[in-house]
Design a protein around this motif. Structure first.
Motif, short mmCIF file in Angstrom:
data_model
loop_
_atom_site.label_atom_id
_atom_site.label_comp_id
_atom_site.label_asym_id
_atom_site.label_seq_id
_atom_site.Cartn_x
_atom_site.Cartn_y
_atom_site.Cartn_z
N ILE A 109 -4.79 -3.54 -84.05
CA ILE A 109 -6.00 -3.48 -83.97
C ILE A 109 -6.37 -3.87 -85.10
O ILE A 109 -6.32 -3.12 -87.13
N GLY A 160 -7.74 -8.45 -87.23
CA GLY A 160 -6.61 -9.66 -87.20
C GLY A 160 -7.22 -9.98 -88.37
O GLY A 160 -7.42 -11.35 -88.81
N VAL A 170 -3.91 -8.50 -93.35
CA VAL A 170 -2.14 -8.45 -92.39
C VAL A 170 -1.94 -7.49 -91.35
O VAL A 170 -0.94 -8.12 -91.24
N GLY A 171 -3.01 -7.65 -90.68
CA GLY A 171 -2.68 -7.58 -88.94
C GLY A 171 -2.19 -9.17 -88.43
O GLY A 171 -1.07 -8.46 -87.28
N LEU A 218 -14.30 -16.09 -88.23
CA LEU A 218 -12.88 -15.92 -89.43
C LEU A 218 -12.38 -16.54 -90.33
O LEU A 218 -11.79 -16.39 -91.41
N ARG A 240 -12.70 -15.75 -101.31
CA ARG A 240 -11.66 -15.06 -102.17
C ARG A 240 -10.23 -16.12 -102.16
O ARG A 240 -10.12 -16.56 -101.09
N ALA A 241 -9.80 -15.82 -103.41
CA ALA A 241 -8.45 -16.65 -102.93
C ALA A 241 -7.48 -15.39 -104.01
O ALA A 241 -7.37 -14.42 -104.46
N ILE A 297 -14.25 -2.35 -78.73
CA ILE A 297 -12.91 -1.56 -78.25
C ILE A 297 -14.24 -0.82 -77.66
O ILE A 297 -15.33 -0.22 -78.28
N ALA A 308 -4.92 -2.21 -88.33
CA ALA A 308 -4.85 -2.87 -89.47
C ALA A 308 -5.90 -3.48 -90.18
O ALA A 308 -6.76 -4.36 -90.13
N ASP A 309 -7.29 -2.55 -89.38
CA ASP A 309 -8.41 -2.92 -89.25
C ASP A 309 -9.30 -2.63 -90.71
O ASP A 309 -10.57 -2.01 -90.53
N VAL A 344 -17.56 -13.11 -106.88
CA VAL A 344 -16.85 -14.12 -106.70
C VAL A 344 -16.87 -15.44 -106.08
O VAL A 344 -17.73 -15.70 -106.71
N GLN A 386 -2.94 -7.02 -106.42
CA GLN A 386 -2.34 -6.58 -105.42
C GLN A 386 -2.52 -6.20 -104.10
O GLN A 386 -1.64 -5.49 -103.55
N GLY A 387 -3.90 -5.93 -103.83
CA GLY A 387 -3.80 -5.38 -103.24
C GLY A 387 -3.14 -5.41 -101.10
O GLY A 387 -3.05 -4.67 -101.05
C1 LIG Z 1 -13.21 -9.40 -105.66
C2 LIG Z 1 -11.67 -8.83 -104.67
C3 LIG Z 1 -10.49 -9.97 -104.84
C4 LIG Z 1 -9.30 -9.64 -104.39
N1 LIG Z 1 -7.66 -10.40 -105.23
C5 LIG Z 1 -6.95 -10.25 -104.69
C6 LIG Z 1 -5.87 -10.90 -105.05
O1 LIG Z 1 -5.81 -11.72 -105.46
N2 LIG Z 1 -4.00 -11.11 -105.07
C7 LIG Z 1 -4.06 -9.51 -103.68
O2 LIG Z 1 -3.03 -9.19 -103.19
N3 LIG Z 1 -5.17 -8.75 -103.00
C8 LIG Z 1 -6.47 -9.56 -103.55
N4 LIG Z 1 -7.64 -8.17 -103.36
C9 LIG Z 1 -7.75 -7.63 -102.12
C10 LIG Z 1 -7.02 -7.69 -100.42
O3 LIG Z 1 -8.31 -9.13 -100.12
C11 LIG Z 1 -7.35 -6.89 -99.29
O4 LIG Z 1 -6.31 -5.83 -99.93
C12 LIG Z 1 -6.89 -7.95 -98.45
O5 LIG Z 1 -7.70 -9.16 -97.60
C13 LIG Z 1 -7.23 -6.93 -97.26
O6 LIG Z 1 -6.04 -6.65 -95.66
P1 LIG Z 1 -6.36 -6.84 -94.45
O7 LIG Z 1 -6.18 -7.67 -93.55
O8 LIG Z 1 -5.82 -4.62 -94.15
O9 LIG Z 1 -8.14 -5.84 -94.47
P2 LIG Z 1 -9.32 -6.66 -93.31
O10 LIG Z 1 -8.98 -8.81 -94.56
O11 LIG Z 1 -10.53 -6.05 -93.75
O12 LIG Z 1 -9.05 -7.33 -92.40
C14 LIG Z 1 -9.42 -6.19 -91.45
C15 LIG Z 1 -10.09 -7.02 -90.48
O13 LIG Z 1 -9.70 -6.02 -88.72
C16 LIG Z 1 -11.29 -6.96 -88.36
N5 LIG Z 1 -11.23 -4.28 -87.43
C17 LIG Z 1 -12.31 -4.16 -88.70
N6 LIG Z 1 -13.15 -3.09 -87.57
C18 LIG Z 1 -12.94 -3.53 -86.34
C19 LIG Z 1 -12.63 -2.77 -85.51
N7 LIG Z 1 -13.91 -1.77 -85.15
N8 LIG Z 1 -12.71 -3.43 -84.11
C20 LIG Z 1 -12.11 -4.57 -84.10
N9 LIG Z 1 -11.75 -5.66 -85.24
C21 LIG Z 1 -12.02 -4.84 -86.22
C22 LIG Z 1 -12.13 -7.02 -89.12
O14 LIG Z 1 -12.91 -7.91 -88.39
C23 LIG Z 1 -10.71 -8.05 -89.67
O15 LIG Z 1 -10.12 -9.40 -89.60
C24 LIG Z 1 -8.72 -8.75 -103.83
C25 LIG Z 1 -9.74 -7.89 -103.46
C26 LIG Z 1 -10.69 -7.97 -103.68
C27 LIG Z 1 -12.32 -7.40 -103.13
#
Ligand SMILES: Cc1cc2nc3c(=O)[nH]c(=O)nc-3n(C[C@H](O)[C@H](O)[C@H](O)COP(=O)(O)OP(=O)(O)OC[C@H]3O[C@@H](n4cnc5c(N)ncnc54)[C@H](O)[C@@H]3O)c2cc1C
Length: 412
Positions: A18, A20, A23-24, A49, A57-58, A142, A170-171, A196, A306-307
């Motif tokens: 869950i 996309g 990370v997902g 998306l 962001r980059a 969902i 991975a939501d 940003v 690093q996130g």
């Molecule tokens: C200003 C800023 C700069 C950053 N720069 C960096 C960097 O340089 N390097 C780095 O490593 N990290 C960086 N990060 C961190 C990084 O952006 C995040 O850690 C990363 O985007 C997380 O990805 P994710 O896939 O876990 O979550 P998300 O990107 O939040 O993806 C979650 C997905 O789940 C979906 N979703 C959520 N809830 C549901 C639901 N109920 N049903 C169906 N789908 C759902 C959403 O639509 C989304 O597509 C930065 C963060 C910030 C704020």
């Protein structure tokens, strides 16, 4: 939940993911490349998306992360948009103390690469098109999520029923999967936002990333392809609406003042975004037939970029854990299989979470004794090459017990 929902036959997979996001989708590709049948559910349509306005962001992707993306066949779709980071320069406001990290000291490729998140998402969807064992359920709401001793079962509002041995959350930060499992989470509001935007500039950046510590928080100038850079301007939250509302002319002047003149004239291009910054970490990463990763498990300050790297390290560990479990005939959703993942990731994540939090607290203030102490610290590290190499290895993500994917290899 609609009572008129159409009934469909359950579809069965090894893993249901869950979310996309970056990370997902990487988890889906990693698991599919190791022979698993995977379903991905996201509430967004692909068009939204990957739209320009969705995410400005980059991300700085560590060297080891890029190696993993290459092993999974994703990097080929991203490489044209990747800017190698050759050096990092860290400075403390107007102080002359600074730290300089040069990849040449380690002699093994750049420290990492900068890639715009939009291009990473496009690359991930392109790679998914090439793989047969991933089913996407995009633009899906969902209705229910259930886990039992035998399986996980997700029912979509449209009536699809998706069953799997393991459910992967991975939501993101507000993870519905984490809440459904009642996994406790600790949260701290930094009262800062990350503003940003991208800039075009007159002079070449030479692949150098700059991190400046200003009283309101860190200000990062991160090189993109061409004469462009991505800025992450950390600012106190109560000032953010005013800054976001500035006219183009005033915003450009504020940006130029912070960047200085080493890049010549700078011009913000393509919009502004502001992200509230919080620290968040879950107590555990697993529950019955369920695992969380990426921002669903931990959200950190972007001070060290690093996130996403942490989230992708989760992916590498999960793929290895589940592949090894399947090889020895273990149920991949069993407590035993998932416990290995939690043990592997919890310590690594906890140490980086503490370091980024400490750095932000140390550098986001202008108290004189603290400023003097940190400047002495910067100067000391700058003088000791082995210590600098240690920090560079961390920035490149090559430290610790690395899963195979982060070493650039598939698990088997
Ligand atoms: C200003 C800023 C700069 C950053 N720069 C960096 C960097 O340089 N390097 C780095 O490593 N990290 C960086 N990060 C961190 C990084 O952006 C995040 O850690 C990363 O985007 C997380 O990805 P994710 O896939 O876990 O979550 P998300 O990107 O939040 O993806 C979650 C997905 O789940 C979906 N979703 C959520 N809830 C549901 C639901 N109920 N049903 C169906 N789908 C759902 C959403 O639509 C989304 O597509 C930065 C963060 C910030 C704020």
């Amino acid at each position: 939940m609609s009572s008129a929902r159409k009934k469909t036959k359950p579809q069965t997979f090894d893993a249901t993911i869950i979310g996309g996001g970056m990370v997902g989708l990487t988890a889906a590709i990693g698991l599919a490349r190791h022979g698993f049948e995977v379903a991905v559910i996201d509430r967004g349509p692909i068009g939204d998306l990957t739209a320009v306005e969705y995410d400005g962001r980059a991300s700085a992707l560590a060297f080891a992360t890029c190696r993993m993306l290459e092993a999974l066949g994703i990097w080929a779709h991203m490489e044209p948009f990747a800017q190698p980071i050759n050096e990092i320069r860290v400075s403390d406001g107007p102080s002359l103390m600074h730290l300089h990290f040069d990849h040449k000291a380690l002699g093994d490729g750049p420290l990492g690469n900068m890639v715009e998140n939009r291009h990473t998402r496009l690359a991930l969807f392109k790679r998914i098109e090439e793989l047969e064992n991933i089913s996407l359920f995009m633009a899906s709401s969902i209705a229910t999520v259930e886990t039992s001793q035998e399986e996980s079962r997700v029912t979509l509002e449209g009536g699809d029923v998706i069953c799997a041995k393991v459910l992967v959350g991975a939501d993101g930060r507000n993870s519905m999967v984490r809440k459904k499992a009642a996994i406790p989470v600790s949260t701290f509001e930094y009262k800062q936002h990350g503003i940003v935007c991208s800039i075009e500039h007159e002079l070449a950046h030479q692949g150098i990333a700059h991190e400046r510590f200003l009283p309101s928080g860190p200000f990062a100038i991160l090189p993109l392809t061409g004469n462009r850079a991505s800025l992450v301007w950390t600012e106190k939250s109560h000032l953010v609406d005013t800054i976001m509302g500035l006219s183009d002319r005033s915003f450009t002047a504020e940006v130029q003042r912070r960047v200085g003149d080493f890049l010549g004239e700078v011009k913000p291009v393509g919009g502004r975004w502001a992200y509230p910054l919080t620290l968040q970490y879950a107590d555990t990463y697993t529950d019955n037939r369920l695992v969380i990763l990426g921002d669903a498990a931990h959200g950190i300050h972007p001070i060290a970029g690093q996130g996403l790297n942490l989230g992708l390290r989760d992916v590498a560990a999960l793929v290895e854990t589940l592949s090894n479990a399947a090889t020895v005939g273990l149920d991949i959703g069993s407590e035993q299989a998932l416990a290995t993942y939690t043990q592997w990731r919890h310590t690594d994540n906890a140490s980086l979470i503490s370091v980024t939090d400490l750095l932000n607290r140390l550098f986001s203030n202008d108290v004189a004794p603290v400023r003097v102490a940190r400047d002495i610290g910067l100067a000391a590290v700058e003088q000791v090459q082995p210590l600098k190499n240690f920090f560079m290895s961390h920035a490149r993500g090559t430290v610790g017990e690395l899963p195979k994917l982060l070493q650039g290899e598939l698990v088997q």
